[in-house]
Design a protein around this motif. Sequence first.
Motif, PDB file in Angstrom:
ATOM      1  N   ARG A 134       0.847  -1.191   0.000  1.00 11.85           N
ATOM      2  CA  ARG A 134       0.000   0.000   0.000  1.00 11.85           C
ATOM      3  C   ARG A 134       0.884   1.244   0.000  1.00 11.85           C
ATOM      4  NH1 ARG A 134      -1.273   3.012   4.281  1.00 11.85           N
ATOM      5  NH2 ARG A 134      -0.664   1.341   5.729  1.00 11.85           N
ATOM      6  N   GLU A 135       0.645   2.130  -0.933  1.00 15.92           N
ATOM      7  CA  GLU A 135       1.426   3.362  -0.987  1.00 15.92           C
ATOM      8  C   GLU A 135       1.047   4.266   0.175  1.00 15.92           C
ATOM      9  OE1 GLU A 135       2.323   3.856  -5.736  1.00 15.92           O
ATOM     10  OE2 GLU A 135       0.537   4.816  -4.926  1.00 15.92           O
ATOM     11  N   GLU A 136       2.052   4.887   0.795  1.00 12.78           N
ATOM     12  CA  GLU A 136       1.739   5.734   1.940  1.00 12.78           C
ATOM     13  C   GLU A 136       2.587   7.006   2.017  1.00 12.78           C
ATOM     14  OE1 GLU A 136       2.502   3.969   5.732  1.00 12.78           O
ATOM     15  OE2 GLU A 136       4.659   3.720   5.362  1.00 12.78           O
ATOM     16  N   GLY A 137       3.552   7.194   1.163  1.00 10.85           N
ATOM     17  CA  GLY A 137       4.398   8.376   1.287  1.00 10.85           C
ATOM     18  C   GLY A 137       4.958   8.821  -0.054  1.00 10.85           C
ATOM     19  N   TRP A 138       5.803   9.877   0.002  1.00 10.97           N
ATOM     20  CA  TRP A 138       6.353  10.439  -1.226  1.00 10.97           C
ATOM     21  C   TRP A 138       7.241   9.444  -1.965  1.00 10.97           C
ATOM     22  CZ3 TRP A 138       4.338  14.446  -3.465  1.00 10.97           C
ATOM     23  CH2 TRP A 138       3.681  15.408  -2.700  1.00 10.97           C
ATOM     24  N   ALA A 139       7.986   8.622  -1.238  1.00 16.36           N
ATOM     25  CA  ALA A 139       8.851   7.646  -1.902  1.00 16.36           C
ATOM     26  C   ALA A 139       8.030   6.656  -2.723  1.00 16.36           C
ATOM     27  CB  ALA A 139       9.704   6.902  -0.873  1.00 16.36           C
ATOM     28  N   THR A 187      -1.133  -3.415   3.483  1.00 13.92           N
ATOM     29  CA  THR A 187       0.082  -3.246   4.283  1.00 13.92           C
ATOM     30  C   THR A 187       1.095  -2.416   3.512  1.00 13.92           C
ATOM     31  OG1 THR A 187      -0.322  -5.468   5.161  1.00 13.92           O
ATOM     32  CG2 THR A 187       1.805  -4.464   5.649  1.00 13.92           C
ATOM     33  N   SER A 188       1.660  -1.424   4.176  1.00 14.87           N
ATOM     34  CA  SER A 188       2.663  -0.564   3.540  1.00 14.87           C
ATOM     35  C   SER A 188       4.013  -1.269   3.498  1.00 14.87           C
ATOM     36  CB  SER A 188       2.789   0.746   4.306  1.00 14.87           C
ATOM     37  OG  SER A 188       3.398   0.526   5.568  1.00 14.87           O
ATOM     38  N   LEU A 189       4.916  -0.749   2.680  1.00 16.06           N
ATOM     39  CA  LEU A 189       6.256  -1.324   2.600  1.00 16.06           C
ATOM     40  C   LEU A 189       6.973  -1.217   3.949  1.00 16.06           C
ATOM     41  CD1 LEU A 189       8.069  -2.695   0.515  1.00 16.06           C
ATOM     42  CD2 LEU A 189       9.048  -0.453  -0.001  1.00 16.06           C
ATOM     43  N   ARG A 190       6.734  -0.130   4.648  1.00 16.15           N
ATOM     44  CA  ARG A 190       7.329   0.034   5.983  1.00 16.15           C
ATOM     45  C   ARG A 190       6.831  -1.062   6.926  1.00 16.15           C
ATOM     46  NH1 ARG A 190       5.002   2.010  10.222  1.00 16.15           N
ATOM     47  NH2 ARG A 190       3.306   2.880   8.938  1.00 16.15           N
ATOM     48  N   GLU A 191       5.542  -1.331   6.901  1.00 16.79           N
ATOM     49  CA  GLU A 191       4.978  -2.359   7.773  1.00 16.79           C
ATOM     50  C   GLU A 191       5.456  -3.749   7.375  1.00 16.79           C
ATOM     51  OE1 GLU A 191       0.730  -0.170   8.862  1.00 16.79           O
ATOM     52  OE2 GLU A 191       0.970  -1.231   6.945  1.00 16.79           O
ATOM     53  N   ILE A 192       5.639  -3.964   6.080  1.00 14.32           N
ATOM     54  CA  ILE A 192       6.172  -5.250   5.620  1.00 14.32           C
ATOM     55  C   ILE A 192       7.597  -5.440   6.132  1.00 14.32           C
ATOM     56  CG2 ILE A 192       6.909  -6.527   3.560  1.00 14.32           C
ATOM     57  CD1 ILE A 192       4.472  -5.088   2.150  1.00 14.32           C
ATOM     58  N   GLY A 193       8.382  -4.360   6.125  1.00 14.93           N
ATOM     59  CA  GLY A 193       9.738  -4.437   6.641  1.00 14.93           C
ATOM     60  C   GLY A 193       9.772  -4.797   8.113  1.00 14.93           C
ATOM     61  N   VAL A 194       8.852  -4.228   8.896  1.00 14.06           N
ATOM     62  CA  VAL A 194       8.776  -4.541  10.330  1.00 14.06           C
ATOM     63  C   VAL A 194       8.423  -6.015  10.524  1.00 14.06           C
ATOM     64  CG1 VAL A 194       7.489  -4.099  12.445  1.00 14.06           C
ATOM     65  CG2 VAL A 194       8.219  -2.183  11.005  1.00 14.06           C
TER      66      VAL A 194
END
Length: 221
Positions: A134-139, A187-194
Amino acid sequence: MPRPPPPSPVDLSWDHNSHYHGHLLRQVPSGRSRALDVGCGDGRFARALAQRGLTVDAVDASADMVDLARARTPSRLPVRYQRARLEEAELAPEGYGFVSAIASVHHMPLGPTLERLAAALEPGGTLAVLGLYREEGWADLASGLVALGPQWAIGLGLRAARLVTGTPDPARVSDGAARTPTRDPETSLREIGVAAARHLPGARLRRLLMWRYSLVYTRPE
């Protein structure tokens, strides 16, 4: 389900997932004999694994997709298809040297799914996930914008090749085949990383173009 027509001798099909099949195949460890493909869809990647000499268990929750995969898979290829959810699938008790999951993890609970996939590996085996986030930020937005150029270029190239070879566009040809079930990722990429750090210590998470990510994990010997 009607049997699909024989494939064209020139494979000019393409989508965001098949774009990364080569990347996934490069993750297959040498000297391994068994593979598991979770969320196999029409069986395209399972067939690619079998063509490399692996015996493949391919699992999908959709009965229509499993029927289509069986219809498209030559009997000479060692692929065993199962219609089952991951938690219900009959897996090889000795484990697999390679486990793949292409655009399927976001259909399932993330943490338990990563644990189940890792548990299916034999010691030294590799798990390779190609997933959506899920996209969530500028990156994320910037990555999506950058992907538009290559996507258009590939599309134009394939269209030209189909005109030259007389190959029909598979997206416009109806053979009675089922459509792959779709679902937007939550799920965002950040959450996947966690989640990866928690459940797959040492896994390598990488953002890819075409709104995909790669997650590669090798089970310790």
